[in-house]
Design an enzyme around this catalytic site. Structure first.
Site, PDB file in Angstrom:
ATOM      1  N   CYS A 166      -1.405   7.579   2.556  1.00  0.00           N
ATOM      2  CA  CYS A 166      -1.390   6.252   2.104  1.00  0.00           C
ATOM      3  C   CYS A 166       0.024   6.003   2.714  1.00  0.00           C
ATOM      4  CB  CYS A 166      -1.628   5.971   0.847  1.00  0.00           C
ATOM      5  SG  CYS A 166      -0.484   6.595  -0.435  1.00  0.00           S
ATOM      6  N   ASN A 172       2.621   7.625  -0.303  1.00  0.00           N
ATOM      7  CA  ASN A 172       2.567   8.825  -1.088  1.00  0.00           C
ATOM      8  C   ASN A 172       2.860   8.829  -2.340  1.00  0.00           C
ATOM      9  OD1 ASN A 172       3.377  12.325  -0.418  1.00  0.00           O
ATOM     10  ND2 ASN A 172       1.285  11.299  -1.026  1.00  0.00           N
ATOM     11  N   CYS A 188       0.978   6.255  -4.746  1.00  0.00           N
ATOM     12  CA  CYS A 188       0.067   5.802  -5.347  1.00  0.00           C
ATOM     13  C   CYS A 188      -1.426   6.672  -5.203  1.00  0.00           C
ATOM     14  CB  CYS A 188      -0.105   4.260  -5.376  1.00  0.00           C
ATOM     15  SG  CYS A 188       1.406   3.424  -5.716  1.00  0.00           S
ATOM     16  N   ARG A 189      -2.027   6.067  -4.165  1.00  0.00           N
ATOM     17  CA  ARG A 189      -3.205   6.318  -3.728  1.00  0.00           C
ATOM     18  C   ARG A 189      -3.330   7.638  -3.196  1.00  0.00           C
ATOM     19  NH1 ARG A 189      -4.111   1.735   0.684  1.00  0.00           N
ATOM     20  NH2 ARG A 189      -2.069   2.263   1.075  1.00  0.00           N
ATOM     21  N   SER A 190      -2.423   8.193  -2.145  1.00  0.00           N
ATOM     22  CA  SER A 190      -2.833   9.450  -1.637  1.00  0.00           C
ATOM     23  C   SER A 190      -2.600  10.768  -2.768  1.00  0.00           C
ATOM     24  CB  SER A 190      -2.155   9.824  -0.418  1.00  0.00           C
ATOM     25  OG  SER A 190      -0.694   9.697  -0.698  1.00  0.00           O
ATOM     26  N   ASP A 219      -3.970  -0.771  -2.139  1.00  0.00           N
ATOM     27  CA  ASP A 219      -2.905  -0.269  -2.714  1.00  0.00           C
ATOM     28  C   ASP A 219      -2.469  -0.929  -3.997  1.00  0.00           C
ATOM     29  OD1 ASP A 219      -0.251   0.814  -2.901  1.00  0.00           O
ATOM     30  OD2 ASP A 219       0.489   0.376  -1.154  1.00  0.00           O
TER      31      ASP A 219
END
Length: 153
Positions: free
Chosen positions: A9, A12, A14-16, A124
């Site tokens: 993401c 690196n 939050c999402r990933s 995000d």
């Protein structure tokens, strides 16, 4: 045979890392963790070396998933080291395909393309004031990872 997956993401944090932790948890739960190498990375370098956002860590903790990774930026060699590189949104995919070397082995895919509910874009949640976006991200990553594993195991 060991397969390698990289979740990417923007930063690196939050999402990933949520996707990485969820995937790691699922393969461990299914007893197939020795068949998978799982990592995550960022498009940009802003947060390199930092822990995930506190809200991301809390969502994982709420679901009894431990995570102790630190943010890193994607490297050119990742495109040949990993079998699959998952972006979280169309902009991630665009950045990944433009950063990829001329020849590479990884399949660059949108993680949300595996979501059985058809929720393709993992938005995000970084700028959200609460944690609702992080929970939604968690659920999307869970559904998509389960579907991907069902198809590729």
């Amino acid at each position: 045979m060991v397969q390698k997956v990289l979740f990417v993401c923007l930063g690196n944090i939050c999402r990933s890392p949520i996707a990485e932790a969820v995937f790691q948890h699922l393969v461990k739960e299914k007893g197939i963790s020795d068949h998978w190498v799982v990592d995550s990375a960022a498009i940009g370098s802003w947060h390199v070396g930092k822990q995930p956002d506190t809200r991301a860590r809390q969502i994982l903790k709420n679901h009894n998933i431990s995570y102790n990774g630190k943010a890193r930026q994607i490297q050119t060699e990742d495109f040949n080291e990993f079998d699959y590189i998952f972006g979280m949104d169309d902009e991630n995919i665009s950045d990944l395909t433009s950063e990829a070397p001329k020849k590479y082995k990884a399949k660059i895919l949108l993680l949300g393309d595996f979501d059985p509910e058809g929720d393709r874009i993992i938005r995000d949640p970084y700028y959200d004031s609460g944690s609702e976006g992080f929970e939604k991200c968690f659920q999307q990553c869970l559904r998509s990872s389960e579907a991907f594993l069902k198809e590729n195991n």
